[in-house]
Motif scaffolding. Structure first.
Motif, short mmCIF file in Angstrom:
data_model
loop_
_atom_site.label_atom_id
_atom_site.label_comp_id
_atom_site.label_asym_id
_atom_site.label_seq_id
_atom_site.Cartn_x
_atom_site.Cartn_y
_atom_site.Cartn_z
N ASP A 63 -5.69 -9.54 -34.58
CA ASP A 63 -4.74 -10.36 -35.33
C ASP A 63 -4.43 -11.65 -34.58
O ASP A 63 -4.75 -11.82 -33.41
CB ASP A 63 -3.48 -9.58 -35.68
N GLY A 64 -3.78 -12.58 -35.29
CA GLY A 64 -3.54 -13.90 -34.73
C GLY A 64 -2.68 -13.90 -33.49
O GLY A 64 -2.91 -14.67 -32.56
N LYS A 69 -2.26 -14.72 -27.62
CA LYS A 69 -1.91 -14.19 -26.29
C LYS A 69 -3.11 -14.24 -25.35
O LYS A 69 -3.01 -14.70 -24.22
CB LYS A 69 -1.40 -12.76 -26.43
N LYS A 70 -4.27 -13.78 -25.84
CA LYS A 70 -5.47 -13.77 -25.00
C LYS A 70 -5.96 -15.18 -24.71
O LYS A 70 -6.41 -15.49 -23.59
CB LYS A 70 -6.57 -12.94 -25.67
N PHE A 75 -6.34 -20.19 -21.30
CA PHE A 75 -6.14 -21.62 -21.51
C PHE A 75 -4.65 -21.88 -21.75
O PHE A 75 -4.21 -22.04 -22.89
CB PHE A 75 -6.98 -22.10 -22.71
N PRO A 76 -3.86 -21.91 -20.68
CA PRO A 76 -2.41 -21.99 -20.83
C PRO A 76 -1.93 -23.23 -21.57
O PRO A 76 -0.84 -23.21 -22.17
CB PRO A 76 -1.91 -22.00 -19.37
N GLY A 99 4.68 -17.10 -29.03
CA GLY A 99 3.86 -18.08 -28.33
C GLY A 99 3.21 -19.16 -29.17
O GLY A 99 2.66 -20.11 -28.63
N ALA A 100 3.23 -19.03 -30.51
CA ALA A 100 2.66 -20.08 -31.36
C ALA A 100 3.53 -21.33 -31.29
O ALA A 100 4.75 -21.26 -31.14
CB ALA A 100 2.54 -19.59 -32.79
N ASP A 101 2.89 -22.51 -31.42
CA ASP A 101 3.63 -23.77 -31.37
C ASP A 101 4.19 -24.17 -32.73
O ASP A 101 5.21 -24.87 -32.80
CB ASP A 101 2.72 -24.89 -30.83
N ASP A 102 3.50 -23.77 -33.80
CA ASP A 102 3.94 -24.14 -35.14
C ASP A 102 3.20 -23.25 -36.13
O ASP A 102 2.36 -22.43 -35.73
CB ASP A 102 3.63 -25.62 -35.42
#
Length: 452
Positions: A63-64, A69-70, A75-76, A99-102
């Motif tokens: 899933d997204g 997360k991975k 790639f921080p 953790g998603a930006d948008d």
């Protein structure tokens, strides 16, 4: 398609939705790639420098949220957007907490998509600019840093400065995690090609047909799935530098085509007959012994000599122990910034433990260890409790208690090989020459000492 506006990876298990969004973004000037699931997406990210990851929230394989997360673990700095069904905004809010930006809602409104992506790209650019300013790096100059002033690193830095201004092909060798790509980027940034693209391709990550397509591009209909013409890495790197990582992994048929380019500086796209000429400097890297690969019949001798015009070796961390402390401090500062922490000290016990450890994974392993310590730290100092429980239990160092008489022949051999290897700056060929034994034996013994 030009990558001037940014590079975007779309991940969605619904093929038509994925391809429709890709077409719209490409028409708007973005460089776009897509993947049907999270595992394939991670493979693309490892091989292609991306600005934005756009992923569906619900996918069967991964899933997204798991993908984000991975991806962030590797790639921080990657900007991540999620797509979710209209009416499921609570899912999107949860994704942003994770953790998603948008987020984008389906069915997608392209005007809204463009606004969200423009906003995400602006955040990405501002984040990169802030990092550069914090590191004291001018935006108009080189951005790559090489930490360490040990004798092996001073020698390597001197070689980089010497070869950067030439047009010669460079072969970089060294163990995994020693910074071969960093060396390639430094050569590019210090060359007269620095304003042109630096393009990277991991040669072992792709099947033969896909590798040729990535290198040389393909024409529409060249193979199943080739729905449109595509430019390859050589054309993307025109005027700049193409870095071919793990060059020892490429199959024989592709070796022939690469050799032709090195000889004639021209090629044809897969499925095409138009000859294309480009101005590209090749830098290749491998952790394999290419001379042995040539002897074994796995690598063309003529290609090896074409690639090995200038040879640089990245020394393993265990032969540059004086660089471990400054590297650790560098990574503490980096990950403290990324995690919003104020950490300004590493305890003497930690420095001692880091310096005594042999780092079979080299700088990459040290970086991962420090990132973990920063995440676990709850104060302003890195302590032993922040290191892994079993840290330092493996040893690659020569026994300093050699006594004659009093030591076994095996201990003496280990001491001789490791001390010579350290003095040779991590070169197995020089170690073999000094000790008058075969390179193969040196490699075998080193693997044995590492417990591989």
């Amino acid at each position: 398609m030009s990558a001037d506006r940014g590079r975007i990876l779309i991940v969605d298990d619904e093929q038509h939705a994925r391809e429709a969004l890709a077409v719209l973004l490409e028409e708007d000037g973005y460089d776009v790639r897509d993947a049907p699931d999270g595992f394939k997406a991670l493979g693309v990210l490892r091989d292609w420098e991306c600005d934005i990851l756009v992923t569906d929230l619900r996918m069967p394989v991964m899933d997204g949220l798991t993908l984000i997360k991975k991806a962030r673990e590797e790639f921080p700095e990657l900007t991540c957007l999620v797509m979710t069904a209209f009416g499921s905004v609570e899912n999107a809010v949860e994704a942003m907490k994770s953790g998603a930006d948008d987020y984008l809602t389906k069915p997608l409104n392209f005007d809204a998509v463009e606004i969200v992506i423009d906003r995400a790209l602006e955040r990405t650019r501002m984040r990169r600019e802030l990092d550069r300013l914090r590191n004291g790096v001018s935006l108009g100059g080189a951005t790559t840093q090489m930490v360490g002033n040990s004798p092996p690193m001073q020698k390597l830095k001197g070689m980089i400065d010497q070869v950067a201004t030439s047009r010669a092909t460079v072969l970089i060798t060294g163990e995994s995690g020693t910074g071969k790509e960093l060396v390639a980027r430094l050569i590019h940034e210090r060359s007269d090609r620095s304003e042109k693209p630096f393009v990277r391709l991991h040669c072992s990550a792709l099947a033969e047909t896909l590798l040729e397509s990535e290198l040389f591009g393909h024409e529409k209909g060249a193979f199943t799935g080739a729905a449109s013409q595509r430019t390859g890495r050589f054309e993307e790197a025109n005027g700049g530098t193409l870095f071919l990582d793990e060059i020892g992994e490429i199959p024989m048929a592709t070796q022939v085509k690469l050799l032709r380019f090195l000889q004639e500086r021209e090629f044809e796209r897969v499925g095409g007959n138009q000859t294309i000429s480009v101005d590209v400097r090749i830098i290749a890297a491998t952790n394999r012994d290419l001379e042995q690969e040539v002897r074994d019949g796995n690598f063309r001798e003529d290609l090896y000599y074409r690639l090995n015009v200038i040879h640089l070796n990245t020394p393993p961390l265990r032969v540059r122990r004086g660089d471990i402390a400054p590297l650790a401090s560098h990574f503490v500062a980096k990950y403290a910034r990324q995690n919003g922490k104020e950490i300004d000290e590493i305890s003497p016990e930690v420095i001692e433990a880091l310096s005594q450890y042999d780092w079979p994974g080299n700088v990459r392993e040290l970086e991962n260890t420090i990132e973990r310590a920063v995440v676990l730290a709850n104060g302003t100092r890195i302590e032993m409790s922040h290191l892994p429980d079993n840290f330092g239990q493996t040893s690659f160092a020569p026994n300093s208690e050699i006594r004659i008489p009093g030591s076994t022949l095996e201990d003496i051999e280990r001491y001789a090989i490791l001390k010579t290897y350290e003095a040779a700056g991590g070169s197995t060929s020089e170690t073999a020459e000094v000790l008058d034994i075969s390179v193969r034996k040196v490699q075998y013994k080193l693997k044995d000492y590492r417990g591989e």
